[in-house]
Design an enzyme around this catalytic site. Structure first.
Site, PDB file in Angstrom:
ATOM      1  CE  LYS A 133      -2.343  -1.018   3.963  1.00  0.00           C
ATOM      2  NZ  LYS A 133      -1.678  -2.169   4.215  1.00  0.00           N
ATOM      3  NE  ARG A 138      -4.397  -1.622  10.323  1.00  0.00           N
ATOM      4  CZ  ARG A 138      -3.655  -1.005   9.742  1.00  0.00           C
ATOM      5  NH1 ARG A 138      -3.649   0.065   9.373  1.00  0.00           N
ATOM      6  NH2 ARG A 138      -2.343  -1.372   9.869  1.00  0.00           N
ATOM      7  NE  ARG A 187      12.131  -7.844  -0.506  1.00  0.00           N
ATOM      8  CZ  ARG A 187      11.074  -8.571  -1.141  1.00  0.00           C
ATOM      9  NH1 ARG A 187      11.037  -9.720  -1.355  1.00  0.00           N
ATOM     10  NH2 ARG A 187       9.768  -7.976  -1.456  1.00  0.00           N
ATOM     11  NE  ARG A 206       5.898  -0.234  10.778  1.00  0.00           N
ATOM     12  CZ  ARG A 206       4.748  -0.507  10.196  1.00  0.00           C
ATOM     13  NH1 ARG A 206       4.768   0.285   8.860  1.00  0.00           N
ATOM     14  NH2 ARG A 206       3.799  -1.062  10.653  1.00  0.00           N
ATOM     15  NE  ARG A 228       2.034  -5.081  11.159  1.00  0.00           N
ATOM     16  CZ  ARG A 228       3.314  -4.558  10.800  1.00  0.00           C
ATOM     17  NH1 ARG A 228       4.213  -5.142  11.303  1.00  0.00           N
ATOM     18  NH2 ARG A 228       3.257  -4.529   9.510  1.00  0.00           N
TER      19      ARG A 228
HETATM   20  P1  ADP Z   1       0.964  -2.090   8.394  1.00  0.00           P
HETATM   21  O1  ADP Z   1       2.233  -2.202   7.840  1.00  0.00           O
HETATM   22  O2  ADP Z   1       0.466  -3.068   9.247  1.00  0.00           O
HETATM   23  O3  ADP Z   1      -0.136  -1.575   7.075  1.00  0.00           O
HETATM   24  P2  ADP Z   1       0.515   0.707   9.421  1.00  0.00           P
HETATM   25  O4  ADP Z   1       1.878   1.370   9.530  1.00  0.00           O
HETATM   26  O5  ADP Z   1      -0.871   0.939   8.636  1.00  0.00           O
HETATM   27  O6  ADP Z   1       1.081  -0.854   9.467  1.00  0.00           O
HETATM   28  O7  ADP Z   1      -0.063   0.708  11.027  1.00  0.00           O
HETATM   29  C1  ADP Z   1       0.847   0.275  12.104  1.00  0.00           C
HETATM   30  C2  ADP Z   1      -0.028   0.070  13.434  1.00  0.00           C
HETATM   31  O8  ADP Z   1      -0.820   1.376  13.721  1.00  0.00           O
HETATM   32  C3  ADP Z   1      -0.911  -1.125  13.194  1.00  0.00           C
HETATM   33  O9  ADP Z   1      -0.703  -2.416  13.615  1.00  0.00           O
HETATM   34  C4  ADP Z   1      -2.064  -0.454  14.340  1.00  0.00           C
HETATM   35  O10 ADP Z   1      -1.696  -0.780  15.794  1.00  0.00           O
HETATM   36  C5  ADP Z   1      -2.133   0.973  14.207  1.00  0.00           C
HETATM   37  N1  ADP Z   1      -3.059   1.583  13.220  1.00  0.00           N
HETATM   38  C6  ADP Z   1      -2.697   2.162  12.092  1.00  0.00           C
HETATM   39  N2  ADP Z   1      -3.900   2.366  11.565  1.00  0.00           N
HETATM   40  C7  ADP Z   1      -4.944   1.949  12.343  1.00  0.00           C
HETATM   41  C8  ADP Z   1      -6.136   2.066  12.056  1.00  0.00           C
HETATM   42  N3  ADP Z   1      -6.921   2.469  11.039  1.00  0.00           N
HETATM   43  N4  ADP Z   1      -7.008   1.395  13.114  1.00  0.00           N
HETATM   44  C9  ADP Z   1      -6.302   1.079  14.338  1.00  0.00           C
HETATM   45  N5  ADP Z   1      -5.224   0.868  14.423  1.00  0.00           N
HETATM   46  C10 ADP Z   1      -4.175   1.437  13.499  1.00  0.00           C
END
Ligand code: ADP
Length: 192
Positions: free
Chosen positions: A13, A88, A126, A139, A150
């Site tokens: 994404k 989400r 990776r 991260r 996740r």
């Molecule tokens: P990913 O690589 O899993 O897509 P993101 O950077 O989008 O990771 O999100 C990292 C973390 O931030 C998620 O695992 C969650 O804890 C939190 N998070 C991000 N967006 C949301 C959301 N819309 N609702 C709830 N938690 C979120």
């Protein structure tokens, strides 16, 4: 153009969002980035979110709907935006519809990147290795344990979001396992 990019962690994404930012000249609104910034800043939201994020769980709907509601009101989001990592949950999707409706706005498209789950862990590993090689910091949630959580959160809570948008005819599915340029072309076709 108001878009949502949907897909499990590691689906690509972020890569596609960055390209669309250049192409369409609209901002990428990533709740993950916003939450990480809040954690780094040590704000109230950051303090509440940190532990659940590190473990791979979802931050509360209330918190993320609050930050997105504020963000889409800013000037640079007026002509459109790309939502990455939000909504989400179905509750977040409903809240977003409500927020947009209040402002007389409509979503143009939801793009779902479909990927083979078995490939995702390898992609995340990776990404972590590339970050280390580039001298960056991995991260806190890019490790196999948090990644499993996740993925589980995605299956249980975010997969129903694609059904929500499919029901209202707003969803386009794209094969996220294809090479980046092929994925890009499929997204452009869905938006044309
Ligand atoms: P990913 O690589 O899993 O897509 P993101 O950077 O989008 O990771 O999100 C990292 C973390 O931030 C998620 O695992 C969650 O804890 C939190 N998070 C991000 N967006 C949301 C959301 N819309 N609702 C709830 N938690 C979120």
């Amino acid at each position: 153009m108001k878009l949502i990019l949907l897909g499990p962690p590691g689906a690509g994404k972020g890569t596609q969002a960055k390209r669309l930012v250049e192409l369409l000249n609209i901002p990428q609104l990533s709740t993950g980035d916003m939450l990480r910034a809040a954690v780094a800043a040590g704000s109230d939201v950051g303090r509440k979110a940190k532990a659940v994020m590190d473990a791979g769980g979802l931050v509360s709907d209330e918190i993320v709907v609050g930050i997105i509601g504020e963000r889409i009101r800013s000037d640079d989001a007026r002509s459109g935006f790309i939502l990455d990592g939000f909504p989400r949950t179905v509750a977040q999707a409903e809240a977003l519809d409500h927020l947009l409706e209040q402002r007389g706005l409509k979503l143009d498209r939801v793009i779902e990147l479909k990927v083979d789950e078995a490939a995702l862990l390898a992609r995340i590993e990776r990404r972590a290795a590339e970050t280390v090689a580039a001298g960056g910091t991995v991260r806190a949630d890019d490790n196999p344990e948090a990644f499993k959580v996740r993925l589980e959160a995605y299956r249980a809570q975010t997969a129903p979001v694609s059904a929500y948008y499919a029901r209202s005819g707003r969803l386009s599915a794209v094969d996220g396992m294809a090479p980046v340029a092929t994925v890009a072309a499929a997204i452009d076709a869905a938006l044309a």
